[in-house]
Design an enzyme around this catalytic site. Sequence first.
Site, PDB file in Angstrom:
ATOM      1  N   GLU A   1       0.964  72.543  64.355  1.00  0.00           N
ATOM      2  CA  GLU A   1       1.038  71.093  64.555  1.00  0.00           C
ATOM      3  C   GLU A   1      -0.314  70.454  64.261  1.00  0.00           C
ATOM      4  O   GLU A   1      -0.386  69.366  63.669  1.00  0.00           O
ATOM      5  CB  GLU A   1       1.462  70.756  65.988  1.00  0.00           C
ATOM      6  CG  GLU A   1       1.784  69.271  66.222  1.00  0.00           C
ATOM      7  CD  GLU A   1       0.572  68.381  66.492  1.00  0.00           C
ATOM      8  OE1 GLU A   1       0.659  67.168  66.262  1.00  0.00           O
ATOM      9  OE2 GLU A   1      -0.485  68.903  66.912  1.00  0.00           O
TER      10      GLU A   1
ATOM     11  N   ASP B   1      -0.343  76.241  68.616  1.00  0.00           N
ATOM     12  CA  ASP B   1      -1.661  76.294  67.977  1.00  0.00           C
ATOM     13  C   ASP B   1      -2.613  75.347  68.697  1.00  0.00           C
ATOM     14  O   ASP B   1      -2.211  74.293  69.209  1.00  0.00           O
ATOM     15  CB  ASP B   1      -1.559  75.944  66.487  1.00  0.00           C
ATOM     16  CG  ASP B   1      -0.913  74.592  66.221  1.00  0.00           C
ATOM     17  OD1 ASP B   1       0.217  74.350  66.713  1.00  0.00           O
ATOM     18  OD2 ASP B   1      -1.544  73.751  65.549  1.00  0.00           O
TER      19      ASP B   1
END
Lengths: 427, 427
Positions: free
Chosen positions: A172, A107
């Site tokens: 994350e 991400d």
Amino acid sequence: MAQKRKDFQALIKKWLHANKKSGIHLLQELVRAKSTQGNEAACQNIIIRTLTNMGLQVDVWDPDENELQKNPYFASSRTEFKGSPNVVGRLKGTGGGRSIILNGHVDVVPEGDRDQWTHDPYSGKVENGKMYGRGVTDMKGGNVSLLLAIQVLQALNVTLKGDVIFESVIEEESGGSGTLASILRGYKADAAIIPEPTNMKIFPKQQGSMWFRLHVKGRSAHGGTRYEGVSAIEKSMFVVNHIRELENKRNERITDPLYKTIPIPIPINIGKIEGGDWPSSVADLVKIEGRMGVSPEETMEEAKKEMENWLQRISEVDPWFEQYPLKLEWFGARWLPGSIQTDHELVASLSRNYQSVLKKDPVIEASPWGTDGGLLTNVGETPSIVFGPGVTEKAHFPNEYIELNKVFETAEIIALTLLDWCGIELN
Amino acid sequence: MAQKRKDFQALIKKWLHANKKSGIHLLQELVRAKSTQGNEAACQNIIIRTLTNMGLQVDVWDPDENELQKNPYFASSRTEFKGSPNVVGRLKGTGGGRSIILNGHVDVVPEGDRDQWTHDPYSGKVENGKMYGRGVTDMKGGNVSLLLAIQVLQALNVTLKGDVIFESVIEEESGGSGTLASILRGYKADAAIIPEPTNMKIFPKQQGSMWFRLHVKGRSAHGGTRYEGVSAIEKSMFVVNHIRELENKRNERITDPLYKTIPIPIPINIGKIEGGDWPSSVADLVKIEGRMGVSPEETMEEAKKEMENWLQRISEVDPWFEQYPLKLEWFGARWLPGSIQTDHELVASLSRNYQSVLKKDPVIEASPWGTDGGLLTNVGETPSIVFGPGVTEKAHFPNEYIELNKVFETAEIIALTLLDWCGIELN
């Protein structure tokens, strides 16, 4: 043996050099697959293809929101993860060696104001040895280093004793739900490396952090008679100063030499302020949002408690807050702090290989931010080190870039470390 | 003559008492005609009907944006006024007397959060002698006082020498475009009364005001290394304090006895603050919006200049601002200050009639806010007094109300003042 190892290192370097083009191409593909929150699938598909081609055991699943929501370490703005898969590839060892998790997130944070970018943030443009793009440094470049490290050992027909578990996780940037889901699925190992953008510094300790929001109250009045009101904006300044004092107090306690060059080891950042709704009115509410750094030597709960107690004491200095108490919320993302001993064997191995590849001593420090290492270490029982090729200063910024050489140097160091840590099965 | 006047005052009071129901009904109708910016027509239609029934010369027109935009006193967020008429009714005098403008605005500020209202803000609910609703105090109640004052003189067959010009204008809440349009259409008089909500205090002076916006710059960084950035939030506090010093400086100069009970005659209000966009980042921009009070003894330009010069000096105290200068904008609404002599004959007449009706001395003060009186006095050459029945503290607030008795007391005082000012033609 030393000579043999030296030869081996040369072979690794040679293979990496020969495969530079395909490594860069893979990184570019990953950057072009814009993987902001909720849009990770295309990027994960590239990872799945790569791991499959490498012959690893591949596990793909959408994290289960029902399971996650029951977990006390879950902190996310998302209520479901359908279509946002985690991917894990396992290189099975022959047994008898130590296992390792190589963890990287796919991400990326949003690109922000496009006008501040020289190139399209999802072009993966290469210029003067650097690749540009959102996520290239945080942390797709590091992920490619991990994949290259495994590939080179496979290419050189090395058989490891311990398992290598490559984790490509989501979320994350928003509090670690992807890594938490991997832990809940049972993935653990004897240690982990997370190649977040550390400028190739080695971080055995990572600062944790969590977000807070304060509601500061005032009393409205017309601006022409502002003395009849109480400005929440003026009271906010008081609050910001009060928090600054807490930051001082907390940082004075930190004596760990890993922090010796860091001006404020665990800062409390006030990141956002918003209040009042009319230029001619006295503001009756201001909201402040910030990030509290958490030391590896304390728990999240201890840090929270300290902040809560300190904020309660504000009414001792300004009685306004007795009648109109500050409201404190913990919200949004949080990252657990993480820590392994600085004399841990994985630190030693990484350091030695760093020296051997780059001919200089590594910088060993505590990280100024949290990573999924906190979850891995504290919840997943997998002691973690953060070490990666990305440019710390460019993470989350316009014109994010990575120096491509460092991606390959990191791959070389990690490949050598895998040999040390997992052990080689002599055929 | 004194006896005759006393009898006359009794007749006025009697008529107002007898017509209480219809006066309250008119006010309720006006409140129910929600006349927020852009939605004034329904309310003005009630005024047109009323003025027509009273037999006044009625003038209705949509302000001309092209003409207004050329005028240096024009300040509005609107670019056209189609469908938002001004209405003027003239009660022609027989000549030889002084003319007067009776000015009231029909626009109301939005009701805000409906949950904070006990009743529907546009119901005009009457309870315990009070009527509730948005605009009832600011300033439809005052407008009804004006209409009643004219009606009672008509009912008693009084013929005035001077003209009475009743103005029902739009846009007072947003900088006075309605009154400016009336001035440009040629309406002027020897004096004016504006029944804004003064708690029946008499305001021969009115504070002017204007809005400003400041852009305070910082330098972004990750919150975990906040010491690498410069917080625009911390710099903003510096700016707010600097502005506070300017406020002190400006108010120390004010010695006018009309301000003697007012803690800060011309405040500078910081009404809004907004900055930063992520809890974990150092804020690199904060915007502050506020309202600068302008004394009747200075021009808008002088006040602006003083603020501009003062803000430039901030770099003497903090060199940061040399490199990253504050950006100052004047935006949105502004209201000119207004002032007539406290020994002006209209002040004397209003005071005398106040005493005569209420058996106590009026409070004569300077207003803490601007009204259309600034435009009328300075641009329209019509010296203006602000005096009205509304509740100052309730203007712009939830549960805005007016005490209905005061609407009628104000009507009585103004009717008597019209006799004094315009002169009676004895038939």
